[in-house]
Design a protein around this motif. Structure first.
Motif, PDB file in Angstrom:
ATOM      1  N   SER A  73      16.716   7.231  29.717  1.00 48.88           N
ATOM      2  CA  SER A  73      17.681   7.968  28.898  1.00 48.88           C
ATOM      3  C   SER A  73      17.779   7.281  27.538  1.00 48.88           C
ATOM      4  O   SER A  73      17.267   6.177  27.368  1.00 48.88           O
ATOM      5  CB  SER A  73      19.044   7.967  29.583  1.00 48.88           C
ATOM      6  N   PRO A  74      18.403   7.926  26.564  1.00 51.37           N
ATOM      7  CA  PRO A  74      18.495   7.236  25.259  1.00 51.37           C
ATOM      8  C   PRO A  74      19.261   5.916  25.332  1.00 51.37           C
ATOM      9  O   PRO A  74      19.076   5.051  24.483  1.00 51.37           O
ATOM     10  CB  PRO A  74      19.208   8.257  24.354  1.00 51.37           C
ATOM     11  N   CYS A 264      15.156   2.041  21.142  1.00 47.97           N
ATOM     12  CA  CYS A 264      14.269   1.024  21.726  1.00 47.97           C
ATOM     13  C   CYS A 264      15.097  -0.057  22.423  1.00 47.97           C
ATOM     14  O   CYS A 264      16.024  -0.599  21.829  1.00 47.97           O
ATOM     15  CB  CYS A 264      13.397   0.389  20.650  1.00 47.97           C
ATOM     16  N   PRO A 265      14.759  -0.381  23.669  1.00 50.80           N
ATOM     17  CA  PRO A 265      15.552  -1.392  24.382  1.00 50.80           C
ATOM     18  C   PRO A 265      15.243  -2.826  23.978  1.00 50.80           C
ATOM     19  O   PRO A 265      15.929  -3.740  24.416  1.00 50.80           O
ATOM     20  CB  PRO A 265      15.179  -1.152  25.845  1.00 50.80           C
ATOM     21  N   THR A 266      14.194  -3.033  23.165  1.00 53.10           N
ATOM     22  CA  THR A 266      13.890  -4.406  22.742  1.00 53.10           C
ATOM     23  C   THR A 266      14.156  -4.647  21.260  1.00 53.10           C
ATOM     24  O   THR A 266      14.289  -5.798  20.855  1.00 53.10           O
ATOM     25  CB  THR A 266      12.423  -4.793  23.037  1.00 53.10           C
ATOM     26  N   CYS A 333       6.800  -4.178  23.257  1.00 50.01           N
ATOM     27  CA  CYS A 333       6.907  -2.833  23.839  1.00 50.01           C
ATOM     28  C   CYS A 333       6.823  -2.945  25.350  1.00 50.01           C
ATOM     29  O   CYS A 333       5.982  -3.660  25.883  1.00 50.01           O
ATOM     30  CB  CYS A 333       5.788  -1.935  23.319  1.00 50.01           C
ATOM     31  N   ILE A 334       7.693  -2.202  26.033  1.00 51.22           N
ATOM     32  CA  ILE A 334       7.693  -2.226  27.490  1.00 51.22           C
ATOM     33  C   ILE A 334       7.330  -0.862  28.076  1.00 51.22           C
ATOM     34  O   ILE A 334       7.399  -0.672  29.285  1.00 51.22           O
ATOM     35  CB  ILE A 334       9.031  -2.771  28.039  1.00 51.22           C
ATOM     36  N   ARG A 338      10.835   5.916  24.943  1.00 47.51           N
ATOM     37  CA  ARG A 338      11.999   6.470  24.244  1.00 47.51           C
ATOM     38  C   ARG A 338      11.680   6.807  22.779  1.00 47.51           C
ATOM     39  O   ARG A 338      12.138   7.808  22.248  1.00 47.51           O
ATOM     40  CB  ARG A 338      13.165   5.477  24.288  1.00 47.51           C
ATOM     41  N   CYS A 339      10.907   5.916  22.131  1.00 47.21           N
ATOM     42  CA  CYS A 339      10.640   6.135  20.705  1.00 47.21           C
ATOM     43  C   CYS A 339       9.861   7.430  20.485  1.00 47.21           C
ATOM     44  O   CYS A 339       9.970   8.051  19.425  1.00 47.21           O
ATOM     45  CB  CYS A 339       9.884   4.947  20.118  1.00 47.21           C
TER      46      CYS A 339
END
Lengths: 357, 322
Positions: A73-74, A264-266, A333-334, A338-339
């Motif tokens: 999810s975002p 982005c989670p990172t 990047c994992i 999302r991007c």
């Protein structure tokens, strides 16, 4: 502790709440999955699935009763480890005050393997260097992580390429695999903190059939990745392409809107804002999320270094897939995709990487 | 302008001293070598704070260097400040306005930091406006230092463009303190006009200590008929100083085009790229590797810089908008 089968998530949610955790899980809101506080499993988006493609996200019925039948999810765990905004200090004359760092006890229910990998990446940024962030450390320690193994990857997912999923292998307190017929979860503890809770929940031992079914879920998910990236030599490949005409080409589509970096989670970059209390003149600073896509992100003598969109896109992609290794020893990047999904013009980072060859 | 470069002349020796050595008795007007060794007990640690929280420092003295530049001496309100190596920077905070990275230009006699600040934006303007007794927030020092050991036994060229002399000042003082460990030491400096030259007195003292100090200006100020020195880019001064390229170490700080040109010219003459150090400027919001703003390719200049080895970054500096 061996894997067990649990039939309902309510005892788990109740146990976590009784230990002072705010339980945060996926909920359907505004036609997207958001991470929000939940009271019971009935708050979960049962029977919903998502359709993800470059620049496209649609939530709709899946025709089953599964709780976790959707992909990233975002929202990600970043919101909880690195709040979008925090006050750093206040200063009045020579008096400096540090407000209490927000570090709520949060149990994240439904975090995916890719986002566990993202947390490990963030840990290296904020805990692995010369200047660890004590606020991050407290927030991180106060997270209880209940992973859910992905069953239905999104159309923009590529965790298999990045080696981060779809099965959670470390970094969680508990890991669940949702199974149908009958609806149940195979639950595994990732450490004593998880095992302690798992023992208290009503459970049955997992049979060989349960474990086989759980493995099948992950195997199947791995075969249905929406995207892939050739990671062989990727660090060098990207590093050697600063003058590629591809940057100009992607810049002709990129709006430099920063959506990719926000979801982005990172992505960890921040800026600061200063304020002054008009009453007593107390000054303070707030830190908030920033993005390398903003014009003045990097400056020399007040002039932007990356004036063109091409330079800013190059900075972002090169950081993620190349210079992150130099700085932190891992990929930035994992593979959550999302991007790609949240890019308003549907720029697909996996395509851009392929074109850089 | 009391001190100007006399073109083509060798450095002047202080009477009674051997050129090229630091005199035993330091003249009253010359500040003590940098950094100062402090007698007495070990400094008490400053109160523990979070990495993003500045410590309050008081402006002890303020000296205008020219119209838009002042040199501030800052001393901690509580505790002592951490030692800074030549080349390192601090984050200076003007309450309510903002925070900027600033090279440490020296230490005060009382253990504080000396910073030379040019008013180029809102924060530096606010810092320049601070009067003695007022408070400035300080974090640091952070970043890499000039590699003094790598230049031992070699000739040394110190090249500054404009205010690029600020982070080089503590370096030159340290070179003077260890004078016998180095060969010829030359300081070449470019500045826009004679009126924009900073540290003029200090440059004169360096000459007295036997350093070859040369100054060039971009434009001789028509109002100042006294300028008889060279006109043009600092790279032109490379011809005017004596060094053995194959056994020379160079320290360079200034605007990026000046650093690129100087490093290229030095290496063209045979100085090894690995024997050239630059100090690179970028905006920073944290100074400690959290905010991401100061990236130059793989480098985070707050941690991997500001002092970098030209041999390692030349390819990065060649990329536009990196």
């Amino acid at each position: 502790m061996d894997a067990v089968v649990i039939r309902s998530l309510d005892p788990l949610i109740g146990e976590l709440r009784s230990r002072g955790y705010t339980v945060v899980g996926p909920v359907s809101r505004d036609e997207v999955i958001r991470m929000s506080e939940i009271d019971a499993e009935s708050d979960l988006p049962a029977g919903l699935t998502d359709e993800q493609a470059p620049g496209r996200y649609r939530l709709g019925p899946a025709g089953d009763g599964m709780f976790f039948g959707f992909a990233a999810s975002p929202d990600s765990a970043k919101r909880f480890t690195q709040p979008p905004s925090r006050t750093l200090f206040r200063m009045h004359g020579e008096t400096v005050e540090e407000p209490e760092e927000p570090a709520p006890k949060v149990a994240l229910l439904g975090i995916r393997a890719c986002d566990l990998a993202a947390l490990a990446v963030q840990d290296r940024v904020f805990l692995g260097g010369r200047h660890p962030d004590p606020g991050y450390r407290r927030r991180r320690e106060n997270l209880f992580l209940v992973a859910v193994n992905c069953a239905v990857p999104g159309g923009t997912c590529f965790c298999v390429s990045m080696g981060t999923g779809p099965r959670a292998t470390s970094g969680y307190d508990l890991a669940l695999t949702e199974l149908a017929g009958p609806h149940r979860f195979v639950a595994e503890a990732g450490g004593e903190r998880g095992a302690e809770i798992l023992r208290l929940l009503p459970h049955d031992p997992a049979t060989e059939a349960d474990l086989h079914a759980a493995r099948e879920v992950s195997r199947c998910a791995a075969e249905h990745m929406g995207r892939s990236v050739d990671t062989d030599g990727i660090k060098e490949r990207v590093a050697s392409a600063p003058e590629s005409p591809q940057w100009q080409e992607v810049a002709s589509r990129c709006l430099t809107c920063a959506n990719c970096t926000m979801v982005c989670p990172t992505c960890f970059c921040t800026t600061v804002e200063d304020f002054t209390d008009l009453g007593d003149g107390t000054a303070g600073r707030t830190e908030r999320w920033d993005s390398c896509f903003t014009l003045g992100f990097t400056e020399v003598g007040g002039a932007p270094v990356r004036g063109s969109g091409a330079a800013r896109y190059r900075q972002w992609l090169t950081h993620k897939f190349s210079t992150w290794f130099d700085q932190f020893g891992t990929s930035g990047c994992i593979g959550c995709g999302r991007c790609i999904t949240w890019c308003p013009v549907g720029i697909d980072v996996t395509e851009e990487l392929a074109k850089l060859r | 302008m009391t001190a100007q470069a006399v073109p083509g002349t060798a450095s002047q020796a202080v009477p009674g001293t051997v050129p090229g050595t630091v005199p035993e008795t330091v003249p009253e007007t010359v500040p003590p070598p940098w950094p100062q060794t402090r007698p007495g007990p070990a400094p008490e640690p400053a109160p523990r704070a979070r990495p993003m929280t500045p410590a309050p420092y008081r402006v002890r003295s303020r000296r205008p260097d020219r119209a838009d530049t002042v040199t501030l001496s800052l001393e901690p309100v509580r505790g002592r400040c951490a030692p800074a190596l030549p080349g390192q920077f601090t984050m200076l905070y003007a309450a309510g306005v903002g925070e900027v990275p600033m090279s440490v230009s020296g230490r005060t006699r009382h253990g504080g930091y000396v910073h030379t600040v040019r008013a180029v934006g809102a924060v530096s303007e606010a810092l320049c406006a601070k009067r003695p007794g007022e408070i400035i927030g300080v974090r640091g020092p952070f970043g890499t230092a000039w590699d003094l050991a790598a230049a031992e036994g070699l000739d040394v060229v110190v090249a500054a463009g404009g205010l690029g002399i600020a982070p080089l000042r503590p370096l030159v003082r340290e070179l003077l303190r260890r004078r016998s460990g180095y060969g010829r030491i030359s300081v070449i400096m470019g500045t826009r006009t004679p009126a924009t030259l900073v540290y003029a007195r200090e440059l004169a003292h360096w000459r007295e200590y036997g350093l070859d100090v040369q100054v060039t200006v971009d434009h001789p100020d028509p109002a100042d008929a006294g300028w008889t020195g060279p006109v043009g880019l600092v790279t032109r001064l490379i011809d005017r100083v004596v060094f053995q390229p194959r056994s020379t170490f160079a320290y360079v700080c200034g605007p990026e085009p000046m650093m690129r040109a100087t490093a290229a010219e030095l290496t063209r003459r045979g100085v090894a790229p690995e024997r050239v150090e630059l100090s690179i400027e970028r905006n920073m919001k944290c100074g400690i590797g959290w905010c991401g703003h100061c990236q130059l390719g793989p480098l985070m200049l707050c941690l991997d810089g500001p002092v970098v080895n030209y041999g390692r970054v030349a390819h990065l500096l060649a990329v536009r908008e990196l």
